[in-house]
Design an enzyme around this catalytic site. Structure first.
Site, PDB file in Angstrom:
ATOM      1  N   GLU A   1     -64.098  -0.878 -32.176  1.00  0.00           N
ATOM      2  CA  GLU A   1     -63.806   0.408 -31.526  1.00  0.00           C
ATOM      3  C   GLU A   1     -64.835   1.442 -31.953  1.00  0.00           C
ATOM      4  OE1 GLU A   1     -59.829   1.918 -32.217  1.00  0.00           O
ATOM      5  OE2 GLU A   1     -58.954  -0.066 -31.925  1.00  0.00           O
TER       6      GLU A   1
ATOM      7  N   GLU B   1     -56.216  -2.477 -38.010  1.00  0.00           N
ATOM      8  CA  GLU B   1     -56.147  -1.318 -38.909  1.00  0.00           C
ATOM      9  C   GLU B   1     -54.877  -1.197 -39.752  1.00  0.00           C
ATOM     10  OE1 GLU B   1     -56.843   2.365 -37.012  1.00  0.00           O
ATOM     11  OE2 GLU B   1     -58.765   1.780 -36.213  1.00  0.00           O
TER      12      GLU B   1
HETATM   13  C1  GCO Z   1     -57.107   3.464 -33.960  1.00  0.00           C
HETATM   14  C2  GCO Z   1     -56.455   2.724 -32.919  1.00  0.00           C
HETATM   15  C3  GCO Z   1     -56.664   3.223 -31.525  1.00  0.00           C
HETATM   16  C4  GCO Z   1     -56.817   4.713 -31.328  1.00  0.00           C
HETATM   17  C5  GCO Z   1     -58.242   5.148 -31.466  1.00  0.00           C
HETATM   18  C6  GCO Z   1     -58.449   6.619 -31.267  1.00  0.00           C
HETATM   19  O1  GCO Z   1     -58.225   3.133 -34.276  1.00  0.00           O
HETATM   20  O2  GCO Z   1     -56.499   4.373 -34.530  1.00  0.00           O
HETATM   21  O3  GCO Z   1     -56.889   1.418 -33.023  1.00  0.00           O
HETATM   22  O4  GCO Z   1     -55.503   2.753 -30.967  1.00  0.00           O
HETATM   23  O5  GCO Z   1     -56.383   5.111 -30.099  1.00  0.00           O
HETATM   24  O6  GCO Z   1     -58.679   4.855 -32.737  1.00  0.00           O
HETATM   25  O7  GCO Z   1     -57.711   7.355 -32.191  1.00  0.00           O
END
Ligand code: GCO
Length: 589
Positions: free
Chosen positions: A357, A165
């Protein structure tokens, strides 16, 4: 929900996801160097919790044990760069290598495939002192780190993700100053940081391919900014697609500024216009370096907002309705994000997708009976997976789903308040407890998704006769070139009545339903590499090949031939947020 089969492919990667800084703790043990997160949250009661986090460093075997209990096939985790190279470059910390080596062995012992992310934000502090990502040499530092990692782990690790990200670590860490290293750079400087991170990605992919001891599968993880259409009318879908792929002035939160260089080798035209003078200088050689072939596009999709096509032909935001369900961190709980998010990405980039994710934070606590009854998370998982399955059934090539997260963990600037885990962590005792959602996920994995069926409400109102007969007619006459009038004549009713009743009951128009069924048949047939496109057109009731290609391209964003070639190459290669509705005027009514 009209899924023919809920079963996911045999080789689908069912996983969970974490990141080093959010779980490991042991911030200064066994030779680890400090990261920007250790330094910039020093002494702070909430933000500083990452120094201990879940103390996974000392609970590693126990935590892998939970994964084995849940039955995950894959685990996505990140390596802490300063644990491996305490100063970012140069001296290698043997204890750091040992820790990850043991973790990988432990995973493999339980038949869990390691998926390694190289950079999930815990940047070596020593390198920050040398300018960090603003330094032109930063991509080379990242390449050096990649080589060390690949040398030690690629005998056992096949799946790699470079950078996690960029939108987020640059947006929150370098622009807003809310995350480490707490900088508030101007927009042009942020884009420069981004350019270096993209070059770092390219160099890293190259290094992995060059030095890996087994055929690697390489990707990255990008933050998705997904908009869903308010309705499935084609114009709203167009609006949502446009908004999802748009680049707005002075905003880092978008898909294409980051994804296009990686996949296509150039910044998007719209972005160059929108960012104007802030665009960093970039040479053709740099863009070529960024544009390394990747095997999958990893995306972190958590939530989305709705848009519709406005009267001026521009997407407009649909107002969020008071009382709609939200997660604890106030993100929408809309499962459509996995349907539209993957669909738009796949249409645009045309490479396999992995959900790296997806998850939700809730208020979870241990009940009197000792269990953790996180029914909202269960509902979230079920709905999201059904939505993902729909995308896959319609031809989107999704290879895996990684739930965020295995454990409740340290949520960056917010400490321990947000609980995302399938496993509950008591931060005082560090005791872990499986939540109900972990058992649900376990069942979903072990049945390849079939157990999702039991969550679908079946006591629906009886299907009206005309609707049932219409559906039957369409299915059994799919190769005929019929239309609404033909069906109405057969059912001896007026076409307007039939159309109205069909939409009333199913929520979609009869003509789009016919088109969808025809396309669904066509997609299935196209999986056969030997079939001719004109035969598919004929057998799915399209008047001719040209009409078929037109309709297919409009819906799928690619021609039937491109779609077919993708399956052919897939067969061959088998061995191998913070999102707000943009304030941009284009999104206002
Ligand atoms: C993100 C990160 C994660 C976060 C998750 C929840 O996507 O911001 O990769 O580390 O913890 O997204 O906010």
């Amino acid at each position: 929900m009209s899924l023919r089969s809920i079963e996911f492919p045999e080789d689908f990667s069912w996983g969970v996801s974490t990141s080093a800084y959010q779980i490991e703790g042991a911030w200064n043990e066994h030779g680890k160097g400090p990261s920007t997160w250790d330094r910039f949250t020093e002494g702070e009661s909430i933000r500083g919790h990452g120094r201990v986090a879940c103390d996974h460093y000392h609970h590693m075997k126990e935590d892998v044990g939970y994964m084995a209990q849940i039955g995950v096939k894959a685990y996505r985790f990140s390596l802490s760069w300063p644990r491996i190279l305490p100063e970012g470059t140069g001296k290698v910390n043997k204890a750091g290598i040992q820790f990850y080596s043991d973790l990988i062995d432990e995973l493999l012992k339980h038949d869990i495939e390691p998926w390694v992310t190289l950079f999930h934000w815990d940047y070596p502090y020593e390198l920050f002192l040398r300018g960090g990502w603003l330094n032109r040499s930063s991509p080379e530092w990242f390449e050096e780190y990649t080589k060390v990692v690949v040398k030690h782990f690629s005998d056992r690790v096949k799946y790699w993700m470079t950078v996690n990200e960029p939108q987020c670590f640059i947006g929150l860490g370098y622009s807003d100053g809310r995350h480490a290293p707490n900088l508030k750079l101007n927009f042009a400087e942020c884009l420069q940081v981004g350019h270096h991170a993209l070059i770092a990605h390219g160099r890293s992919v190259q290094a992995i391919r060059e030095h890996a001891k087994q055929q690697p599968m390489v990707g990255w993880s990008s933050a998705g900014t997904t908009y869903r259409p308010e309705s499935e009318a084609l114009r709203d879908v167009r609006a949502a697609r446009e908004a999802t792929l748009a680049v707005y002035p002075e905003k880092l939160w978008n898909t294409c500024w980051w994804g296009d260089p990686v996949v296509f080798g150039h910044y998007p035209e719209e972005g160059l216009k929108a960012y104007g003078k802030s665009v960093p200088k970039h040479t053709a050689a740099e863009m070529k370096l960024i544009n390394q072939p990747i095997d999958f596009y990893g995306c972190n999709l958590f939530h989305c907002s709705a848009v519709r096509m406005g009267s001026g032909g521009m997407p407009v935001a649909v107002e969020f309705k008071e009382g709609e369900p939200l997660t604890l961190c106030e993100w929408t709980q809309d499962p459509d994000v996995l349907y539209w998010g993957t669909r738009f990405l796949y249409e645009h980039y045309k490479i396999p997708i992995v959900i790296t994710e997806n998850g939700c934070s809730q208020l979870d606590q241990i009940s009197l009976d000792g269990g953790i009854h996180d029914s909202n998370r269960i509902d979230f998982i079920v709905r999201n997976l059904l939505s993902l399955r729909r995308a896959m059934e319609e031809g989107v090539d999704v290879r895996g789903y990684f739930h965020w997260s295995l454990l409740d963990n340290y949520e960056w600037g917010q400490g321990f308040r947000q609980r995302y885990g399938l496993v509950h962590v008591d931060y005082q005792t560090l005791n872990r407890t499986l939540k109900d959602s972990a058992f649900t996920y376990q069942e979903i994995i072990s049945t390849h998704g079939e157990s999702l069926r039991k969550f679908i409400h079946t006591e629906e109102e009886p299907v009206p006769y005309v609707v049932k007969e219409t559906q039957r007619y369409i299915e059994s006459n799919i190769s005929e070139n019929f239309n609404i009038k033909t069906i109405a004549a057969r059912l001896k009713c007026h076409p307007d009545f039939l159309s109205r009743r069909f939409r009333q009951y199913t929520g979609i128009s009869l003509s789009s339903h016919i088109r969808r069924v025809r396309l669904e048949y066509a997609r299935n047939m196209l999986r056969d590499p030997k079939i001719l496109i004109c035969d598919v057109a004929d057998r799915c009731g399209f008047s001719d090949r040209i009409h078929f290609t037109k309709v297919f391209r409009k819906e799928m964003g690619m021609t039937p031939g491109q779609f077919q070639r993708q399956f052919r190459s897939r067969e061959k290669s088998k061995d191998v947020h913070v999102l707000e509705v943009s304030k941009d005027p284009r999104l206002m009514d």
